[in-house]
Design an enzyme around this catalytic site. Structure first.
Site, PDB file in Angstrom:
ATOM      1  CB  CYS A 119      -3.812  10.556   0.702  1.00  0.00           C
ATOM      2  SG  CYS A 119      -5.346  10.736  -0.218  1.00  0.00           S
ATOM      3  CG  HIS A 152      -5.603   4.671   4.149  1.00  0.00           C
ATOM      4  ND1 HIS A 152      -4.793   5.044   3.108  1.00  0.00           N
ATOM      5  CD2 HIS A 152      -5.753   3.331   4.036  1.00  0.00           C
ATOM      6  CE1 HIS A 152      -4.461   3.982   2.398  1.00  0.00           C
ATOM      7  NE2 HIS A 152      -5.036   2.918   2.936  1.00  0.00           N
ATOM      8  CG  HIS A 201      -6.538  -1.405   4.890  1.00  0.00           C
ATOM      9  ND1 HIS A 201      -5.375  -2.029   4.498  1.00  0.00           N
ATOM     10  CD2 HIS A 201      -6.576  -0.235   4.212  1.00  0.00           C
ATOM     11  CE1 HIS A 201      -4.739  -1.256   3.620  1.00  0.00           C
ATOM     12  NE2 HIS A 201      -5.457  -0.167   3.422  1.00  0.00           N
ATOM     13  CG  ASP A 247      -2.214   0.733   1.025  1.00  0.00           C
ATOM     14  OD1 ASP A 247      -2.322   1.491   0.051  1.00  0.00           O
ATOM     15  OD2 ASP A 247      -3.138   0.561   1.841  1.00  0.00           O
TER      16      ASP A 247
HETATM   17 ZN    ZN Z   1      -5.039   1.144   1.855  1.00  0.00          ZN
END
Ligand code: ZN
Length: 313
Positions: A244, A213, A211, A18
């Site tokens: 991001c 962020h 998961h 990721d």
């Molecule tokens: Zn992710």
């Protein structure tokens, strides 16, 4: 002081996938291998090594098979990989991945823009992957990683009923686990509590990882909410690598270093050594100069009153 290697909470390190898929620079394979070894040495028990996608789409993932083979030399690590389609699944199985994660967007517009597939086409792909696994690679685990579960940059709101319906569909298709991913950092703790409670209620032991962020700073708050309703596996990324692209200055995944500190301080064993984890950042600094790394613990250090969960005081 060293951590207790019996664990209460499994941290799945997703930085090599990721994190790296979101940075522009390609980390050389040799450095990636040294980084993976350092991550394993820190006590992490599960590592997502990469993504089996077309190297034309993501050139920085072209060495996924080599990295799986490299990490399989470590019997103490469970080696996982992200796989977007049947072709990728075959490659990941052949390389020796012990678990694959299929990303499935609950938001259909996101699915179309991300992997150019409608939900019906995604179901076909999942069915084919499960058939291949069942026939030739019965020991490999398959997880569906539901994305855009807490909201979507294209669709905005994602109804919770849609998330649960998708989880049920995946369970019916034969995946072993269904995880929930806050792909864009829209989630809040109340939503996390509701969705994971419903997920467990609907699919029981197939309810999988969280998961998160940290795009909007809610990451660790969401971890606490998920812990409250019984989640025991969390994805995180060393240094919050990746950021991001839509939110400059925002970190990517929740930061592994901070997550380990949080859990161990609360008395939950992760098996991970914070000093060794922080030391593993050196490989990123060397290979990705200029790439921002996040995290409070690497800067502040652990508090003087800190001790690992389960260790003698
Ligand atoms: Zn992710």
């Amino acid at each position: 002081m060293t951590p207790d290697h019996n664990i209460d909470i499994l941290i799945s390190e997703v930085g090599p996938r990721d994190g790296l898929q979101s940075v522009k620079t390609t980390l050389p394979t040799e450095l990636k291998m040294q980084w993976l070894t350092a991550l394993a040495d820190s006590g992490l028990r599960e590592i997502e090594t990469g993504s089996f996608v077309s190297p034309k789409l993501l050139p920085q993932m072209a060495d996924a098979a080599q990295l799986v083979a490299h990490l399989r030399q470590r019997p103490d690590v469970f080696v996982t990989a992200l796989v977007p389609n049947l072709k990728g699944a075959q490659a990941a199985f052949d390389a020796g991945a012990q678990k694959i994660t299929l990303p499935v967007s609950v938001s259909e517009p996101h699915s179309l823009s991300n992997i150019r597939k409608t939900h019906v086409q995604v179901f076909e792909e999942v069915r084919a992957v499960i058939a291949l696994r069942n026939e030739h690679f019965p020991h490999v685990e398959v997880e569906a990683g539901l994305s855009t579960v807490f909201g979507c940059t294209i669709q905005g709101e994602v109804p919770e009923d849609d998330v649960i319906a998708m989880a049920l569909r995946m369970a019916e298709l034969g995946v072993d686990e269904v995880g929930l991913a806050d792909t864009v950092g829209y989630g809040n703790p109340a939503q996390v509590r509701r969705l994971f409670t419903r997920l467990r209620h609907e699919i029981g032991v197939k309810a999988g990882s969280a998961h998160f962020h940290n795009t909007r700073g809610q990451g660790l708050a969401n971890v606490l909410a998920a812990l409250d309703v019984g989640v025991t596996t969390f994805d995180a990324s060393l240094g919050g690598l990746g950021g991001c692209p839509y939110a400059p200055g925002a970190s990517g995944n929740i930061v592994t270093e901070d997550l380990v500190y949080l859990l161990e301080s609360m008395g939950l064993r992760t098996g991970v050594d914070i000093d060794k984890l922080v030391a593993a950042r050196e490989w990123l600094k060397r290979g990705l100069p200029g790439e921002p790394l996040y995290g409070f613990i690497p800067d502040a250090g652990v508090g003087k009153n800190f001790h690992y969960a389960g260790s003698a005081r």
